[in-house]
Design an enzyme around this catalytic site. Structure first.
Site, PDB file in Angstrom:
ATOM      1  CD  GLN A   1      -3.259   0.285   0.306  1.00 42.96           C
ATOM      2  OE1 GLN A   1      -3.563  -0.880   0.433  1.00 42.96           O
ATOM      3  NE2 GLN A   1      -3.872   1.095  -0.550  1.00 42.96           N
TER       4      GLN A   1
ATOM      5  CE  LYS B   1      -5.783  -4.308   2.752  1.00 37.86           C
ATOM      6  NZ  LYS B   1      -6.036  -3.732   1.408  1.00 37.86           N
TER       7      LYS B   1
ATOM      8  CG  ASP C   1      -8.706  -5.704   0.865  1.00 39.12           C
ATOM      9  OD1 ASP C   1      -8.133  -5.075  -0.027  1.00 39.12           O
ATOM     10  OD2 ASP C   1      -8.501  -6.926   1.041  1.00 39.12           O
TER      11      ASP C   1
ATOM     12  CB  THR D   1     -10.715  -1.018  -7.293  1.00 45.25           C
ATOM     13  OG1 THR D   1     -10.829  -0.302  -6.071  1.00 45.25           O
ATOM     14  CG2 THR D   1      -9.395  -1.766  -7.318  1.00 45.25           C
TER      15      THR D   1
HETATM   16  P1  NDP Z   1     -14.624  -8.861  -2.352  1.00 45.33           P
HETATM   17  O1  NDP Z   1     -14.754  -9.403  -0.989  1.00 45.33           O
HETATM   18  O2  NDP Z   1     -15.648  -7.921  -2.867  1.00 45.33           O
HETATM   19  O3  NDP Z   1     -14.489 -10.041  -3.407  1.00 45.33           O
HETATM   20  C1  NDP Z   1     -13.481 -10.986  -3.289  1.00 45.33           C
HETATM   21  C2  NDP Z   1     -13.628 -11.996  -4.405  1.00 45.33           C
HETATM   22  O4  NDP Z   1     -12.458 -12.801  -4.440  1.00 45.33           O
HETATM   23  C3  NDP Z   1     -14.801 -12.944  -4.190  1.00 45.33           C
HETATM   24  O5  NDP Z   1     -15.279 -13.370  -5.437  1.00 45.33           O
HETATM   25  C4  NDP Z   1     -14.135 -14.102  -3.435  1.00 45.33           C
HETATM   26  O6  NDP Z   1     -14.803 -15.345  -3.586  1.00 45.33           O
HETATM   27  C5  NDP Z   1     -12.784 -14.160  -4.102  1.00 45.33           C
HETATM   28  N1  NDP Z   1     -11.796 -14.675  -3.139  1.00 45.33           N
HETATM   29  C6  NDP Z   1     -11.486 -14.159  -1.934  1.00 45.33           C
HETATM   30  N2  NDP Z   1     -10.570 -14.903  -1.314  1.00 45.33           N
HETATM   31  C7  NDP Z   1     -10.297 -15.911  -2.145  1.00 45.33           C
HETATM   32  C8  NDP Z   1      -9.424 -17.005  -2.072  1.00 45.33           C
HETATM   33  N3  NDP Z   1      -8.648 -17.217  -0.993  1.00 45.33           N
HETATM   34  N4  NDP Z   1      -9.382 -17.840  -3.134  1.00 45.33           N
HETATM   35  C9  NDP Z   1     -10.153 -17.628  -4.223  1.00 45.33           C
HETATM   36  N5  NDP Z   1     -11.020 -16.605  -4.336  1.00 45.33           N
HETATM   37  C10 NDP Z   1     -11.079 -15.760  -3.328  1.00 45.33           C
HETATM   38  O7  NDP Z   1     -13.166  -8.169  -2.390  1.00 45.33           O
HETATM   39  P2  NDP Z   1     -12.603  -7.073  -3.393  1.00 45.33           P
HETATM   40  O8  NDP Z   1     -13.168  -7.253  -4.743  1.00 45.33           O
HETATM   41  O9  NDP Z   1     -12.718  -5.756  -2.721  1.00 45.33           O
HETATM   42  O10 NDP Z   1     -11.048  -7.431  -3.395  1.00 45.33           O
HETATM   43  C11 NDP Z   1     -10.475  -8.335  -4.329  1.00 45.33           C
HETATM   44  C12 NDP Z   1      -8.987  -8.106  -4.415  1.00 45.33           C
HETATM   45  O11 NDP Z   1      -8.731  -6.763  -4.843  1.00 45.33           O
HETATM   46  C13 NDP Z   1      -8.210  -8.262  -3.110  1.00 45.33           C
HETATM   47  O12 NDP Z   1      -6.932  -8.774  -3.398  1.00 45.33           O
HETATM   48  C14 NDP Z   1      -8.086  -6.833  -2.611  1.00 45.33           C
HETATM   49  O13 NDP Z   1      -6.984  -6.695  -1.744  1.00 45.33           O
HETATM   50  C15 NDP Z   1      -7.875  -6.110  -3.927  1.00 45.33           C
HETATM   51  N6  NDP Z   1      -8.174  -4.677  -3.934  1.00 45.33           N
HETATM   52  C16 NDP Z   1      -9.391  -4.202  -3.544  1.00 45.33           C
HETATM   53  C17 NDP Z   1      -9.647  -2.855  -3.608  1.00 45.33           C
HETATM   54  C18 NDP Z   1     -10.988  -2.309  -3.280  1.00 45.33           C
HETATM   55  O14 NDP Z   1     -11.173  -1.088  -3.452  1.00 45.33           O
HETATM   56  N7  NDP Z   1     -11.953  -3.089  -2.853  1.00 45.33           N
HETATM   57  C19 NDP Z   1      -8.623  -1.896  -4.030  1.00 45.33           C
HETATM   58  C20 NDP Z   1      -7.390  -2.513  -4.483  1.00 45.33           C
HETATM   59  C21 NDP Z   1      -7.193  -3.847  -4.412  1.00 45.33           C
HETATM   60  P3  NDP Z   1     -15.721 -15.915  -2.400  1.00 45.33           P
HETATM   61  O15 NDP Z   1     -16.986 -15.105  -2.456  1.00 45.33           O
HETATM   62  O16 NDP Z   1     -15.892 -17.335  -2.722  1.00 45.33           O
HETATM   63  O17 NDP Z   1     -14.949 -15.690  -1.123  1.00 45.33           O
HETATM   64  O1  2IT Z   2      -5.883  -2.530  -1.498  1.00 42.36           O
HETATM   65  C1  2IT Z   2      -6.415  -1.409  -1.584  1.00 42.36           C
HETATM   66  O2  2IT Z   2      -5.861  -0.464  -2.168  1.00 42.36           O
HETATM   67  C2  2IT Z   2      -7.733  -1.225  -0.971  1.00 42.36           C
HETATM   68  N1  2IT Z   2      -8.296  -2.175  -0.444  1.00 42.36           N
HETATM   69  C3  2IT Z   2      -8.364   0.130  -0.939  1.00 42.36           C
HETATM   70  C4  2IT Z   2      -7.801   0.966   0.162  1.00 42.36           C
HETATM   71  C5  2IT Z   2      -8.466   2.295   0.389  1.00 42.36           C
HETATM   72  O3  2IT Z   2      -8.063   2.926   1.352  1.00 42.36           O
HETATM   73  O4  2IT Z   2      -9.352   2.703  -0.374  1.00 42.36           O
END
Ligand code: NDP
Ligand code: 2IT
Length: 449
Positions: free
Chosen positions: A111, A126, A166, A210
């Protein structure tokens, strides 16, 4: 490799030997910033790398809460305040049973670099918990969030540390967390959390940011190599916040998304994924992606049986890992290359293993690295904070336009750094170098702290 870098790597491995994800994140950065470190022998005397690798503070705490059966459950909460070098600590909260200190530290470390790339004044942090939101009632989620915030509140603040969502933390959880913070503090401090609902201080387009940002970065990267999203086949892992809005924007640019997944398996729909249905299943019903076939029996569901996700075996031009760390393995990278992939865009944090990234780069695949490609989320969080300070709302179009500009700037910074340091087209190195140069300058400027 310089002796200084070698010594730092050796000491980091020794001190953190039980934290594999953290070591992986550090190794990836250190392996790419060598030319900058070599050009600055003064870094060693001021222990610049050692200070960048050591979190400023780690808080770990007990989170007791009462489930619907009246039983007390105890989870572990964390906040890793990694760096306040260029702004208040900033980064998401993850609720997932896999959460541990290693995962929190790797995410906090990433981050710092990501936030530096946004060009905005935000440090790196985080947090989260090993709490599993799956199958929990709304009331259980609320009681958990309230207990979590009852400890976290003393460590955060709009000028101190600003958490967001997240994995497992979306608008519902941020609402419960914000409500409890406000109650304890007896003050409306809008900028203490981002990802809030727009009705009480959130930013339009933060939900989409994102995923949209990932596609904007992909658009720029393809453009720089004489290509575009138009007519391309896209596969996406995950079906959460990042995956859904990446899918929406990819369609908007004329690409066809044919597969999405969750942790149990993936859906392949050669007609193109029905995103409204995915949103209904995942955002409203909080169900499993396999339910897609109930109304779309022509589609295929492929269950996951081992660490190699089935989604990467599907032929595609562009692959977007948007689920979790290390979800794209060397085997997956080989399958993608064999099927002619041209670009991989990391929506998740550290989704490709180091071996997978190296294999993709060696085979001429364009890789959009997470720190740069998914920075649109946190950048829009910073835009949410600035709206909270101004007590004002931008329109959706205004936020999206700012986000687009930020993603263009991030791509240009990665390109400039990779061209300057002789790794043309390697945006993984470019992102690390561009972020590191800025952080190193700030660290030198602020003295030994
Ligand atoms: P969500 O909780 O909205 O969605 C997560 C998705 O990933 C679900 O489909 C979930 O499936 C799947 N998933 C989670 N863990 C696992 C695992 N161990 N193995 C396989 N599939 C998995 O999270 P986000 O969309 O917010 O986040 C997704 C990724 O993006 C993360 O790595 C996060 O750190 C990153 N990220 C998020 C940001 C944000 O603004 N939200 C910003 C930047 C990065 P299931 O429902 O089966 O658990
Ligand atoms: O991994 C990421 O950059 C996030 N989950 C978003 C963090 C934030 O402060 O919006």
């Amino acid at each position: 490799m310089s002796l200084y870098l070698e010594n730092v790597i050796e000491a980091t491995n020794r001190k953190n030997s039980n934290e594999p994800e953290f070591l992986q994140a550090v190794e990836e950065v250190l392996a790419t910033i060598k030319p900058v470190v070599d050009a600055h022998p003064e870094y060693e005397k001021i222990a610049l790398l050692e200070r960048m690798i050591e979190p400023e503070r780690i808080v770990s705490f007990r989170v007791p809460w009462v489930n619907d059966e009246g039983k007390v459950v105890v989870n572990r909460g964390y906040r890793v305040q990694f760096s306040s070098l260029i702004g208040p600590y900033k980064g998401g909260l993850r609720f997932h049973p896999s959460v541990n200190q290693s995962i929190m530290k790797f995410l906090g470390f990433e981050q710092i670099f990501k936030n530096a790339l946004t060009g905005l004044p935000i440090g790196g942090a985080k947090g989260g918990s090993d709490f599993d939101p799956k199958g929990k009632s709304d009331n259980e989620i609320m009681r958990f969030c309230q207990s979590f915030m009852t400890e976290l509140y003393r460590h955060i603040g709009q000028d101190v540390d600003v958490p967001a969502g997240d994995i497992g933390v979306g608008s519902r959880e941020i609402g419960y967390l914000f409500g409890q913070y406000k109650r304890i503090k007896n003050a409306y401090e809008g900028g203490v959390l981002t990802g809030k609902d727009v009705c009480y201080g959130g930013s339009l387009a933060r939900t989409e940011a994102t995923g949209y940002g990932l596609i904007f970065f992909m658009r720029e990267m393809l453009k720089a190599h004489g290509n575009s999203l138009e007519g391309k086949t896209v596969t996406i892992s995950g079906s959460g916040n990042v995956a859904i809005y990446a899918c929406q924007k990819a369609f908007a640019y004329g690409a066809k998304v044919v597969a999405m997944s969750d942790s149990n398996g993936c859906v392949y729909d050669e007609n193109g994924i029905d995103l409204e249905l995915i949103k209904q299943i995942k955002e409203v019903e909080r169900g499993r992606i396999s339910e897609y076939l109930k109304t779309h029996p022509h589609a295929q569901y492929i269950e996951r049986t081992d660490e190699d996700s089935p989604v990467w075996k599907i032929k595609t031009d562009i692959a977007l890992p948007c689920a979790t760390q290390n979800e794209l393995t060397l085997n997956s990278a080989k399958a993608l290359v064999e099927n002619g992939v041209i670009a991989v865009g990391e929506g998740a944090n550290m989704p490709c293993t180091i071996e997978a990234t190296n294999y993709l780069l060696e085979h001429g695949v364009l890789v959009a690295p997470a720190k740069a490609a998914n920075a649109g989320g946190v950048a829009t969080s910073a835009i949410e904070m600035s709206q909270n300070s101004m007590r004002f709302y931008y329109t959706f179009e205004e936020v999206e336009e700012k986000l687009d500009r930020i993603m263009v700037n991030i791509f240009n910074a990665c390109k400039e750094a990779s061209d300057t340091y002789g790794c043309c087209g390697n945006y993984v190195a470019g992102a690390n170098i561009a972020a590191f140069r800025k952080l190193a300058k700030a660290m030198k400027a602020q003295g030994v702290v």
